[in-house]
Each structure stands twice: as C-alpha cells, then as structure tokens.
Design a protein around this motif. Structure first.
Motif, PDB file in Angstrom:
ATOM      1  N   SER A   1       0.819  -1.204   0.000  1.00  0.00           N
ATOM      2  CA  SER A   1       0.000   0.000   0.000  1.00  0.00           C
ATOM      3  C   SER A   1       0.862   1.267   0.000  1.00  0.00           C
ATOM      4  CB  SER A   1      -0.930  -0.013   1.206  1.00  0.00           C
ATOM      5  OG  SER A   1      -1.734   1.122   1.224  1.00  0.00           O
TER       6      SER A   1
ATOM      7  N   LEU B   1      -5.998   1.153  -6.121  1.00  0.00           N
ATOM      8  CA  LEU B   1      -5.388  -0.138  -5.790  1.00  0.00           C
ATOM      9  C   LEU B   1      -4.853  -0.142  -4.357  1.00  0.00           C
ATOM     10  CD1 LEU B   1      -3.462  -1.099  -9.041  1.00  0.00           C
ATOM     11  CD2 LEU B   1      -5.493  -2.199  -8.091  1.00  0.00           C
TER      12      LEU B   1
ATOM     13  N   LEU C   1      -7.748  -0.565  -2.022  1.00  0.00           N
ATOM     14  CA  LEU C   1      -8.216  -1.956  -1.976  1.00  0.00           C
ATOM     15  C   LEU C   1      -7.262  -2.835  -1.182  1.00  0.00           C
ATOM     16  CD1 LEU C   1      -9.490  -2.425  -5.630  1.00  0.00           C
ATOM     17  CD2 LEU C   1     -10.860  -2.288  -3.551  1.00  0.00           C
TER      18      LEU C   1
ATOM     19  N   LEU D   1      -9.093  -3.966   2.154  1.00  0.00           N
ATOM     20  CA  LEU D   1      -9.524  -5.359   2.134  1.00  0.00           C
ATOM     21  C   LEU D   1      -8.466  -6.291   2.711  1.00  0.00           C
ATOM     22  CD1 LEU D   1     -11.228  -5.517  -1.381  1.00  0.00           C
ATOM     23  CD2 LEU D   1     -12.309  -5.236   0.855  1.00  0.00           C
TER      24      LEU D   1
ATOM     25  N   GLY E   1      -7.482   3.458   3.712  1.00  0.00           N
ATOM     26  CA  GLY E   1      -8.212   3.019   2.528  1.00  0.00           C
ATOM     27  C   GLY E   1      -9.157   4.097   2.015  1.00  0.00           C
TER      28      GLY E   1
ATOM     29  N   LEU F   1      -8.893   6.123  -1.451  1.00  0.00           N
ATOM     30  CA  LEU F   1     -10.042   6.080  -2.353  1.00  0.00           C
ATOM     31  C   LEU F   1     -10.498   7.481  -2.743  1.00  0.00           C
ATOM     32  CD1 LEU F   1     -12.075   4.212  -3.747  1.00  0.00           C
ATOM     33  CD2 LEU F   1     -13.521   4.427  -1.732  1.00  0.00           C
TER      34      LEU F   1
END
Length: 142
Positions: free
Chosen positions: A76, A102, A105, A109, A119, A123
């Motif tokens: 990340s 990406l 995600l 997740l 996240g 986003l």
C-alpha cells in the motif's frame, strides 16, 4: 492545475499504511519473544475446551498476522508513493487514480477493514484524480 488535495490525502494514507507495516514488524518481534510465547501458551492451555489441534491452529494464525500486515502495509505504501509521484504537477492523473484505488483496496480489504482510514483516504484521492479536470479556457479570435 494544482493537485494539492490529492497529494495531501496520499501522504497521510502512506503514513498510516506505513504504520501497519511497522505494526507488522513489531508483531513479528513480539512473536519471537520467548516470554510472550510462554504467556500466550499459558493463556491458551488454561482453557480446557481447546484441543491440541485448536491450540496449534490459533498459534499458526497469530504467527502469520505479522508478516501479512508487513506485506500489505508495504504494498500500500509503494502504490501510494507511485500515485503521489504520478499526480505531482498533474502529469499522469489517470495512473495516479489507479494507483490510489489499488492502494485503497490493498489496505482496506487486506486488513479485513481494520485499515479503513488509509483506505478511505486513498479512495478519495483516487476519485479526485479521475474527476477533477483542468478548466478549459476559450480564446475568442475577435
């Protein structure tokens, strides 16, 4: 066009994702500590309803958390840095948007929702990268 908002969100997301990677490293160090292992074994062995197979499964799950957090955090962070570099100067906003989404995600997740804050930041930065367009100015020939 300035992309300060996306860059700030990306930097905060990278820092928070880096904290997950650091948490994975510290969890690995904690698992390797013999005192922690002894305390964990005593705590698990005090429960009479657990079988040896259950105890082994719990220990293997706990041992896999650290490396998993480290990998998810690093992936990340790398995606976020690539996105921030791509968006700087409004060079490649589409690539940056893809990288941010990406990263969102992976951290969201990959941590099963625990990393929702970085996240969400990634986003939002990704959506802003796709949606914000430079203003078109028309010049009249008169």
């Amino acid at each position: 066009m300035k992309r300060t908002g996306e860059i700030v969100l990306a930097i905060i997301g990278v820092i928070l994702s880096g904290l997950f990677a650091i948490g994975g490293l510290s969890f690995n160090a904690l698992i390797d500590n013999p005192e922690f292992q002894e305390g964990m074994n005593q705590g698990i062995n005090n429960d009479p309803t657990l079988t040896q197979g259950d105890i082994d499964a719990v220990i293997s799950i706990i041992e896999s958390v650290g490396p998993f957090l480290l990998v998810v955090g690093l992936i990340s962070v790398i995606l976020g840095i690539i996105g921030a570099i791509a968006i700087k100067g409004n060079k490649k906003p589409v690539l940056a948007g893809i990288m941010f989404i990406l990263a969102a995600l992976v951290i969201g997740l990959g941590t099963i929702g625990i990393g929702f804050l970085p996240g969400i930041l990634f986003l939002i930065a990704g959506i802003m990268s796709f949606v914000r367009k430079p203003k078109v100015t028309t010049h009249d020939a008169f």
